[in-house]
Design a protein around this motif. Structure first.
Motif: not given
Lengths: 102, 166
Positions: A58, A61-62, A66, A69, B129-130, B133-134, B138, B141-142, B145, B148
């Motif tokens: 996955m 895709q993450i 980014f 963005t 599922t994405l 994980v995000l 993550y 980092p999210f 961003v 940013l």
């Protein structure tokens, strides 16, 4: 149903990347140079998603999220600079924007 | 069948990309780039990432390219002279670039490095599922961003402000 080989995706992304690079190197119009940079970023995204799919992971895709963005932020700042530049210098030709040329 | 779709989308994407770098008028170039980005979104669907395809259409086609078209139209390019499509800036570019292209295609097709990846993905294509994980692995980092993006927005506004109105 036949699946698509990974090499096809990599070949497509390579072609798009080189077209974008050619646009940055060959054109003189700064707007089209920015659009070519977008093209290169898209080629990178294709690569990330292709490997994400074929490695069954996955994280590709993450990373692509980014990338998109950061590309959006980059375009916002770049177009701000562009409009300020055109107001001041009245040109989009990068050969005439040479104040910092040594 | 899937291969046929891929060839169609890829062909259109490459033709549109050639249009971006060869058309004289930046408005035509931007429209050509929109076509290219839509084809790339279709390829994202073929790669079983529907969320990225939707994001591509929303953000790139919907936001970025509209911003580009606005900028091009605000500028009034009739005042600014239209350039010739290509300029010869150094003979080295024309010699070295084809060599680099040939090298990379040799790596892709002649070497067998990528033949190992033939497995069909088993991950579910659900957006859940994405998101899982995000927003767990993550999350940091999210947040970075998002900060940013805020900074970029402020910068874009500040840059287009008139002088002397601080």
């Amino acid at each position: 149903m036949e699946t698509i080989p990974l090499t096809w995706y990599i070949a497509l992304s390579t072609v798009l990347f080189f077209l974008g690079a050619a646009g940055v190197l060959l054109r003189k119009n700064i707007v089209i140079m920015l659009m070519s940079v977008e093209l290169m970023l898209n080629a990178v995204n294709i690569n990330l998603l292709a490997f994400s799919y074929y490695l069954d992971d996955m994280r590709g895709q993450i990373f692509a999220i980014f990338t998109i963005t950061v590309a959006a932020a980059e375009v916002a700042v770049a177009l701000g600079i562009l409009i300020a530049l055109i107001k001041r210098r009245n040109t989009v030709d990068i050969d005439q924007i040479d104040t910092m040329k040594g | 069948m899937e291969q046929l779709f891929f060839i169609g989308f890829a062909f259109m994407a490459v033709v549109a990309a050639v249009g971006v770098i060869s058309l004289r008028n930046p408005v035509h170039g931007a429209l050509s780039l929109i076509v290219c980005l839509l084809q790339v979104a279709a390829i994202f669907v073929l790669l079983r990432s529907p969320f990225l395809a939707v994001v591509q259409v929303f953000i790139y086609v919907g936001a970025v390219m509209v911003l580009f078209l606005f900028a091009v139209m605000v500028v009034d390019l009739r005042r600014v002279e239209l350039e010739s499509p290509f300029n010869a800036r150094g003979i080295f570019a024309y010699i070295l670039a084809p060599i680099a292209v040939i090298e990379i295609f040799a790596v892709i097709f002649v070497s067998k490095s990528f033949d190992a990846f033939t497995t069909v993905a088993t991950l579910p294509t659900k957006i859940e599922t994405l998101a899982r994980v995000l927003f767990t692995e993550y999350l940091f980092p999210f947040e970075i961003v998002s900060v940013l993006l805020l900074v970029a927005m402020v910068a874009a506004i500040v840059m287009t402000l008139k002088k002397g109105r601080s």
